[in-house]
Design a protein around this motif. Sequence first.
Motif, mmCIF file in Angstrom:
data_model
loop_
_atom_site.group_PDB
_atom_site.id
_atom_site.type_symbol
_atom_site.label_atom_id
_atom_site.label_comp_id
_atom_site.label_asym_id
_atom_site.label_seq_id
_atom_site.Cartn_x
_atom_site.Cartn_y
_atom_site.Cartn_z
ATOM 1 N N MET A 1 -6.394 2.861 3.569
ATOM 2 C CA MET A 1 -7.803 2.756 3.193
ATOM 3 C C MET A 1 -8.328 1.350 3.474
ATOM 4 S SD MET A 1 -7.741 4.927 -0.364
ATOM 5 C CE MET A 1 -9.442 4.546 -0.774
ATOM 6 N N LEU A 2 -7.501 0.335 3.228
ATOM 7 C CA LEU A 2 -7.909 -1.039 3.520
ATOM 8 C C LEU A 2 -8.122 -1.227 5.021
ATOM 9 C CD1 LEU A 2 -5.554 -3.030 1.117
ATOM 10 C CD2 LEU A 2 -8.028 -2.778 0.925
ATOM 11 N N THR A 3 -7.232 -0.658 5.818
ATOM 12 C CA THR A 3 -7.380 -0.756 7.277
ATOM 13 C C THR A 3 -8.678 -0.099 7.727
ATOM 14 O OG1 THR A 3 -4.961 -0.657 7.493
ATOM 15 C CG2 THR A 3 -6.268 -0.299 9.492
ATOM 16 N N ASP A 4 -8.983 1.101 7.181
ATOM 17 C CA ASP A 4 -10.226 1.797 7.514
ATOM 18 C C ASP A 4 -11.447 0.953 7.158
ATOM 19 O OD1 ASP A 4 -9.024 4.133 8.455
ATOM 20 O OD2 ASP A 4 -8.859 4.974 6.448
ATOM 21 N N ALA A 5 -11.391 0.359 5.957
ATOM 22 C CA ALA A 5 -12.567 -0.323 5.425
ATOM 23 C C ALA A 5 -12.871 -1.639 6.134
ATOM 24 C CB ALA A 5 -12.387 -0.578 3.931
ATOM 25 N N CYS A 6 -11.881 -2.196 6.812
ATOM 26 C CA CYS A 6 -12.095 -3.478 7.507
ATOM 27 C C CYS A 6 -12.832 -3.232 8.817
ATOM 28 C CB CYS A 6 -10.761 -4.176 7.755
ATOM 29 S SG CYS A 6 -10.035 -4.825 6.256
ATOM 30 N N ALA A 7 -14.103 -2.848 8.692
ATOM 31 C CA ALA A 7 -14.886 -2.447 9.861
ATOM 32 C C ALA A 7 -15.670 -3.595 10.463
ATOM 33 C CB ALA A 7 -15.836 -1.313 9.478
ATOM 34 N N SER A 8 -15.327 -4.811 10.093
ATOM 35 C CA SER A 8 -15.991 -5.959 10.699
ATOM 36 C C SER A 8 -15.737 -5.967 12.205
ATOM 37 C CB SER A 8 -15.462 -7.256 10.069
ATOM 38 O OG SER A 8 -16.045 -8.385 10.671
ATOM 39 N N CYS A 9 -16.725 -6.402 12.980
ATOM 40 C CA CYS A 9 -16.596 -6.401 14.441
ATOM 41 C C CYS A 9 -15.853 -7.646 14.909
ATOM 42 C CB CYS A 9 -17.971 -6.350 15.088
ATOM 43 S SG CYS A 9 -18.890 -4.845 14.695
ATOM 44 N N SER A 10 -14.771 -7.444 15.626
ATOM 45 C CA SER A 10 -13.982 -8.555 16.157
ATOM 46 C C SER A 10 -14.214 -8.667 17.666
ATOM 47 C CB SER A 10 -12.491 -8.306 15.887
ATOM 48 O OG SER A 10 -11.699 -9.355 16.382
ATOM 49 N N PRO A 11 -14.558 -9.860 18.186
ATOM 50 C CA PRO A 11 -14.754 -10.012 19.634
ATOM 51 C C PRO A 11 -13.521 -9.557 20.409
ATOM 52 C CG PRO A 11 -15.498 -11.967 18.473
ATOM 53 C CD PRO A 11 -14.782 -11.125 17.456
ATOM 54 N N TYR A 12 -13.749 -8.762 21.450
ATOM 55 C CA TYR A 12 -12.616 -8.174 22.169
ATOM 56 C C TYR A 12 -13.060 -7.750 23.572
ATOM 57 C CZ TYR A 12 -9.038 -4.726 23.427
ATOM 58 O OH TYR A 12 -8.073 -4.017 24.082
ATOM 59 N N CYS A 13 -12.407 -8.274 24.591
ATOM 60 C CA CYS A 13 -12.609 -7.864 25.984
ATOM 61 C C CYS A 13 -14.086 -7.842 26.398
ATOM 62 C CB CYS A 13 -11.980 -6.490 26.228
ATOM 63 S SG CYS A 13 -10.179 -6.501 26.276
ATOM 64 N N GLY A 14 -14.834 -8.827 25.985
ATOM 65 C CA GLY A 14 -16.243 -8.881 26.351
ATOM 66 C C GLY A 14 -17.144 -8.021 25.500
ATOM 67 N N GLY A 15 -16.587 -7.331 24.520
ATOM 68 C CA GLY A 15 -17.369 -6.514 23.590
ATOM 69 C C GLY A 15 -16.858 -6.754 22.182
ATOM 70 N N TYR A 16 -16.791 -5.682 21.402
ATOM 71 C CA TYR A 16 -16.304 -5.797 20.033
ATOM 72 C C TYR A 16 -15.393 -4.619 19.702
ATOM 73 C CZ TYR A 16 -19.746 -9.473 19.320
ATOM 74 O OH TYR A 16 -20.462 -10.631 19.430
ATOM 75 N N ALA A 17 -14.473 -4.870 18.747
ATOM 76 C CA ALA A 17 -13.549 -3.827 18.295
ATOM 77 C C ALA A 17 -13.513 -3.814 16.771
ATOM 78 C CB ALA A 17 -12.151 -4.065 18.855
ATOM 79 N N HIS A 18 -13.133 -2.677 16.214
ATOM 80 C CA HIS A 18 -12.926 -2.520 14.772
ATOM 81 C C HIS A 18 -11.781 -3.433 14.354
ATOM 82 C CE1 HIS A 18 -11.526 -0.671 11.036
ATOM 83 N NE2 HIS A 18 -12.618 0.089 10.989
ATOM 84 N N TRP A 19 -12.043 -4.378 13.465
ATOM 85 C CA TRP A 19 -11.056 -5.412 13.124
ATOM 86 C C TRP A 19 -9.749 -4.812 12.610
ATOM 87 C CZ3 TRP A 19 -8.213 -7.004 8.948
ATOM 88 C CH2 TRP A 19 -7.631 -8.275 9.022
ATOM 89 N N GLY A 20 -9.838 -3.885 11.650
ATOM 90 C CA GLY A 20 -8.632 -3.339 11.033
ATOM 91 C C GLY A 20 -7.749 -2.611 12.023
ATOM 92 N N MET A 21 -8.339 -1.789 12.889
ATOM 93 C CA MET A 21 -7.538 -1.001 13.825
ATOM 94 C C MET A 21 -7.058 -1.839 15.003
ATOM 95 S SD MET A 21 -9.420 2.678 13.466
ATOM 96 C CE MET A 21 -9.979 3.141 11.820
ATOM 97 N N LEU A 22 -7.803 -2.895 15.333
ATOM 98 C CA LEU A 22 -7.310 -3.842 16.340
ATOM 99 C C LEU A 22 -6.070 -4.555 15.813
ATOM 100 C CD1 LEU A 22 -7.526 -5.383 19.007
ATOM 101 C CD2 LEU A 22 -9.152 -6.934 17.893
ATOM 102 N N GLN A 23 -6.088 -4.932 14.534
ATOM 103 C CA GLN A 23 -4.908 -5.566 13.932
ATOM 104 C C GLN A 23 -3.709 -4.627 13.972
ATOM 105 O OE1 GLN A 23 -4.680 -8.845 12.500
ATOM 106 N NE2 GLN A 23 -6.572 -9.010 13.674
ATOM 107 N N ALA A 24 -3.943 -3.354 13.669
ATOM 108 C CA ALA A 24 -2.857 -2.370 13.700
ATOM 109 C C ALA A 24 -2.280 -2.251 15.106
ATOM 110 C CB ALA A 24 -3.366 -1.016 13.213
ATOM 111 N N ALA A 25 -3.151 -2.124 16.103
ATOM 112 C CA ALA A 25 -2.686 -1.974 17.485
ATOM 113 C C ALA A 25 -1.928 -3.217 17.950
ATOM 114 C CB ALA A 25 -3.872 -1.703 18.404
#
Length: 370
Positions: free
Chosen positions: A194-218
């Motif tokens: 649930m914490l991973t899901d909720a961390c929906a802050s946008c993280s800069p990634y490859c010239g765009g943005y990614a979901h922070w929590g799921m980027l951390q998981a990957a």
Amino acid sequence: MAPGRTDAFVKEPTTEFGKRNRYLEKLIPDVLENAVDAVLPDAFERVLDRGCEDAYLKYQTFKTDLQEGIGEVAGVLMKVAKYAYEKFHIGDLVFGVYHLALHHATVNAMDDVDGQIVEDEAMIDFLVKATNAAAAAYCPTKAELCAAAGIAESDILLFEPQTTTTRPAYALWVDRENSRLIWGFRGTTDLNDMLTDACASCSPYCGGYAHWGMLQAAQWFVKHEVQRVRGFLDEHPSYELLLVGHSLGAGTAAMLAHLLRNDSQASQLMSGVSFQAVGVATPAVLTEELAENCSDYITSVVLMHDMVPRFSIKNVFDLKEEMDATKWGDILVSTAKDWMVPDVIERSETYKRLSRNVSQNTKRQVGMGW
């Protein structure tokens, strides 16, 4: 007892048990350690030693995870909550959504899906099997995974049913019938997820943005497991890799597949390997341009009006704009006036002046996002 004389009454443990078990040193008095050593057999003491050491190491792991993992997650959650609080008012959630629903019903609003019916039987069969594999990733035991995936236990190469902060449970198994290794990621089942899901802050990634929590998981999987997975692929030449998951697991699978193609370290490890990802109810993990560029190796399966794949920060604020466009604040003021004010008062000049002031203040508050 005078200060400074306390040490005179503290004696070093006189037994081997008391001296060697440093994990009990600050928790159990020396007298009790000596008594335990005198009463318990040496074999039992060794078991107790190992148990104390295991508990201590688990505590240290938990402490590190709490400080480094959950602390970072908490910071991201605070950022998301603060941003949402500044943009939304409770009136948006109560009256805004209601009036927007009325507007949609009035104009007969419908989903505008730009696509075509899938008639390729081979593709349909592939997506059905991938969806079943995503469901199998939820299995908490190897026996259940074998039954769900139709495999032998010897075909399970990796199996981790426990989660940590920003890292879902996962398994890797051999699909001999279709000559592929399947890497399945479990969806949301506990607080860590649930914490991973909720961390929906946008993280800069490859010239765009990614979901922070799921980027951390990957990124965790790139760092800790991709090399091992490549080793298993080398043991199965000509096999392809299929990443699957549902919900959180789908977002992790999609994000990891994107890293395997675009991250220099991950792509080098996977050089020469054919892979693709299929997510069921995949959350919005990438901005639109990035998502479009990976459509040839990442597929998202969406069931009807499922909100999870549509629930992105961008869509939430698009919803806010739509709600504001209904002018629900003006409608609310007018409705309240009709309910509460008798006609004789409504026609008075004093009431008209007060009504204009209230309307202007309401518009100003709605415009400021109060």
